[in-house]
Write a protein that holds these residues in place. Structure first.
Motif, PDB file in Angstrom:
ATOM      1  N   LYS A 158       0.955  -1.104  -0.105  1.00 55.28           N
ATOM      2  CA  LYS A 158       0.155  -0.059  -0.027  1.00 55.28           C
ATOM      3  C   LYS A 158       0.731   1.236  -0.016  1.00 55.28           C
ATOM      4  N   ALA A 168      -3.240   0.398  -3.533  1.00 53.10           N
ATOM      5  CA  ALA A 168      -2.919  -1.086  -3.256  1.00 53.10           C
ATOM      6  C   ALA A 168      -2.470  -1.523  -4.346  1.00 53.10           C
ATOM      7  N   HIS A 198      -9.759  -3.125   0.363  1.00 51.22           N
ATOM      8  CA  HIS A 198      -9.362  -1.835   0.088  1.00 51.22           C
ATOM      9  C   HIS A 198     -10.407  -1.167  -0.575  1.00 51.22           C
TER      10      HIS A 198
END
Length: 281
Positions: A158, A168, A198
């Motif tokens: 990340k 990500a 995410h």
């Protein structure tokens, strides 16, 4: 006669096992190695970083995706110099962390995170993500080849972006030698499930070993669950299997594709992918 043949088979089998263990060392758990300058840190599974900085430059993100073939070709370094110019993120597969490669990282002022899938003759090998800035987080994943028993690797990272979002990134070298697609799908789906947590932009790229229609279907089915779309290359010289199917891919979400090309190179058995994005407002 049978007894001598049996003894010979057992001896050869033991010799093969001994040779395998002498050449290859496979960690019990996925390990990650981070190099910042000449400083090298190793940990199990994940590493977090205290002072991540913006990855992109003025809202632009230029990446290189390349299976570098363990740097087995003589001109790998000059080619990597060329392809990495003006890039903020390098996603390499089959990278061997030799002393020469470490020197290249230091000379270029790069920060790298590598999954040590296994060590071959002392050098760690696996996917490596390289950037000018530290990530927020980097986690290692491995999946063993059913036949060879050597792991293939993936790295989840990340990164901080200048628009306040978090990017990500999955850098993958997919399982190759299987009958059917169960193990192949399992490896890709495991990363897709991580990405489902995410909410921001995503990059999922690497050597997918997508050499059959069944593998292509399994790959795209899994990645559609994460709402990813595939990069189309204007100059498409991606390395193909004998089936005519490309092995390397880039998928993305939450970014605007600017351009993508895959030039030819003899510095590896794969051609590189050069892709540029701009950040969304």
């Amino acid at each position: 006669m049978f007894k001598r043949l049996f003894i010979a088979v057992v001896f050869l089998s033991l010799a093969a096992v001994f040779a395998f263990q002498l050449i290859f060392i496979v960690p019990e758990q996925p390990q990650i190695i981070t190099q910042t300058g000449s400083s090298i840190t190793q940990n199990v599974r994940c590493m977090e970083f205290n002072q991540p900085k913006t990855l992109d430059e003025d809202g632009e993100l230029n990446i290189l995706v390349w299976n570098i073939y363990k740097q087995n070709r003589d001109d790998w370094r000059s080619a990597l110099d060329t392809f990495s110019a003006n890039k903020q993120l390098l996603l390499l597969q089959e990278a061997s962390l030799t002393d020469t490669f470490k020197d290249w990282l230091v000379d270029g002022h790069w920060v790298s995170n590598q999954v040590t899938a296994f060590k071959a003759l002392g050098s760690g090998a696996g996917v490596i993500s390289i950037a000018k800035q530290e990530p927020i987080l980097a986690c290692a994943y491995t999946s063993k080849e059913p036949w060879l028993r050597l792991p293939k690797s993936a790295l989840y990272s990340k990164y901080q972006l200048s628009n306040g979002e978090t990017l990500a990134v999955v850098n993958i070298h997919a399982i190759n030698f299987t009958v059917g697609t169960d193990e192949y799908t399992s490896q890709i789906s495991a990363m897709e499930r991580v990405l489902n947590e995410h909410k921001g932009p995503i990059l999922f790229a690497g050597d997918f070993n997508s050499w059959s229609e069944e593998r292509v279907t399994a790959m795209k089915k899994a990645l559609l669950k994460a709402d990813l779309q595939e990069v189309k290359f204007a100059q498409d010289n991606r390395t193909q299997f004998i089936t005519g199917l490309p092995l390397d891919h880039v998928f993305y979400r939450g970014l605007t594709l600017k351009n993508a090309k895959a030039p030819q190179s003899d510095a590896s058995d794969h051609n590189p992918l050069l892709v540029s994005f701009t950040l969304n407002d």
